[in-house]
Design a protein around this motif. Sequence first.
Motif, mmCIF file in Angstrom:
data_model
loop_
_atom_site.group_PDB
_atom_site.id
_atom_site.type_symbol
_atom_site.label_atom_id
_atom_site.label_comp_id
_atom_site.label_asym_id
_atom_site.label_seq_id
_atom_site.Cartn_x
_atom_site.Cartn_y
_atom_site.Cartn_z
ATOM 1 N N SER A 4 -1.244 -0.817 7.775
ATOM 2 C CA SER A 4 -1.163 -0.602 6.765
ATOM 3 C C SER A 4 -1.403 -1.334 5.409
ATOM 4 O O SER A 4 -2.390 -2.980 6.467
ATOM 5 N N HIS A 5 -1.528 -1.490 4.626
ATOM 6 C CA HIS A 5 -2.333 -2.613 3.116
ATOM 7 C C HIS A 5 -1.326 -3.963 3.176
ATOM 8 O O HIS A 5 -0.319 -3.419 2.978
ATOM 9 N N LEU A 6 -1.469 -5.220 3.760
ATOM 10 C CA LEU A 6 -0.954 -6.010 3.390
ATOM 11 C C LEU A 6 -0.413 -6.378 2.057
ATOM 12 O O LEU A 6 0.515 -7.115 1.741
ATOM 13 N N LEU A 7 -1.780 -6.620 1.382
ATOM 14 C CA LEU A 7 -1.107 -6.498 -0.341
ATOM 15 C C LEU A 7 -0.980 -4.502 -0.748
ATOM 16 O O LEU A 7 -1.801 -4.205 -0.539
ATOM 17 N N SER A 8 0.256 -4.291 -1.385
ATOM 18 C CA SER A 8 0.460 -3.492 -1.035
ATOM 19 C C SER A 8 -1.182 -2.801 -2.211
ATOM 20 O O SER A 8 -1.381 -3.180 -3.005
ATOM 21 N N VAL A 9 -1.135 -1.960 -2.061
ATOM 22 C CA VAL A 9 -1.627 -0.954 -2.940
ATOM 23 C C VAL A 9 -1.387 -0.774 -4.337
ATOM 24 O O VAL A 9 -2.027 -0.969 -5.779
ATOM 25 N N ASP A 10 -0.278 -0.335 -4.743
ATOM 26 C CA ASP A 10 0.841 -0.971 -6.373
ATOM 27 C C ASP A 10 0.230 -2.724 -6.866
ATOM 28 O O ASP A 10 -0.187 -2.661 -8.300
ATOM 29 N N ALA A 11 0.571 -3.644 -6.460
ATOM 30 C CA ALA A 11 0.239 -4.477 -6.665
ATOM 31 C C ALA A 11 -1.563 -5.478 -6.408
ATOM 32 O O ALA A 11 -1.277 -5.708 -7.221
ATOM 33 N N GLY A 12 -2.111 -4.216 -5.466
ATOM 34 C CA GLY A 12 -3.642 -4.746 -5.731
ATOM 35 C C GLY A 12 -3.396 -4.056 -7.384
ATOM 36 O O GLY A 12 -4.198 -4.823 -7.472
ATOM 37 N N HIS A 13 -3.513 -3.264 -7.444
ATOM 38 C CA HIS A 13 -3.944 -2.215 -8.556
ATOM 39 C C HIS A 13 -3.337 -3.421 -10.003
ATOM 40 O O HIS A 13 -4.154 -4.108 -10.652
ATOM 41 N N ALA A 14 -1.919 -3.975 -9.572
ATOM 42 C CA ALA A 14 -1.261 -4.561 -10.747
ATOM 43 C C ALA A 14 -2.220 -6.259 -10.984
ATOM 44 O O ALA A 14 -1.618 -6.772 -11.817
ATOM 45 N N ALA A 15 -2.286 -6.554 -9.920
ATOM 46 C CA ALA A 15 -3.513 -7.870 -9.903
ATOM 47 C C ALA A 15 -4.765 -7.652 -10.458
ATOM 48 O O ALA A 15 -5.389 -8.900 -10.737
ATOM 49 N N ASN A 36 5.479 -0.288 8.779
ATOM 50 C CA ASN A 36 4.825 0.494 8.244
ATOM 51 C C ASN A 36 5.573 1.063 7.069
ATOM 52 O O ASN A 36 5.359 0.416 6.149
ATOM 53 N N SER A 37 6.444 2.322 7.637
ATOM 54 C CA SER A 37 7.105 2.435 6.702
ATOM 55 C C SER A 37 8.383 2.094 6.080
ATOM 56 O O SER A 37 8.408 2.335 4.431
ATOM 57 N N GLY A 38 8.534 0.715 6.121
ATOM 58 C CA GLY A 38 9.577 -0.437 5.859
ATOM 59 C C GLY A 38 9.200 -0.822 4.643
ATOM 60 O O GLY A 38 9.865 -1.871 3.933
ATOM 61 N N MET A 39 7.827 -1.066 4.410
ATOM 62 C CA MET A 39 7.323 -2.042 4.238
ATOM 63 C C MET A 39 7.052 -1.285 2.705
ATOM 64 O O MET A 39 7.052 -1.766 1.199
ATOM 65 N N GLY A 40 6.606 0.074 2.652
ATOM 66 C CA GLY A 40 6.951 1.194 0.865
ATOM 67 C C GLY A 40 5.633 0.036 -0.311
ATOM 68 O O GLY A 40 4.950 0.197 0.691
ATOM 69 N N ARG A 41 6.332 -0.405 -1.340
ATOM 70 C CA ARG A 41 5.332 -0.758 -2.141
ATOM 71 C C ARG A 41 5.161 -2.195 -2.028
ATOM 72 O O ARG A 41 4.520 -2.615 -2.913
ATOM 73 N N ASN A 42 6.022 -2.801 -1.094
ATOM 74 C CA ASN A 42 6.260 -4.051 -1.530
ATOM 75 C C ASN A 42 5.193 -4.582 -0.443
ATOM 76 O O ASN A 42 4.463 -4.170 0.705
ATOM 77 N N PRO A 43 4.747 -5.943 -0.836
ATOM 78 C CA PRO A 43 3.862 -6.359 -0.118
ATOM 79 C C PRO A 43 4.373 -7.494 0.974
ATOM 80 O O PRO A 43 5.318 -7.821 0.990
#
Length: 75
Positions: A4-15, A36-43
């Motif tokens: 799992s990504h600790l900082l989501s892919v979406d949040a990383g790209h936004a940063a 992992n599946s419960g985290m979704g796009r959330n960091p």
Amino acid sequence: LHVSHLLSVDAGHAAGLTDAEINCDENLASLCEECNSGMGRNPVPLRLAVAIIRARCADKTETAMDTSRLARDTE
């Protein structure tokens, strides 16, 4: 276990992070499928991220101290 990504892919790209930065070992963790599946796009929650950073800093400090002691002992 799932990676799992600790900082989501979406949040990383936004940063403004690159894919290499987002997918580096420091941003990955082993989680069970449900978590992992419960985290979704959330960091991960900030409190957990801070705890991870503090633990990694402590490990690096301890490793540096051990290396310094070893170098001193071999002189």
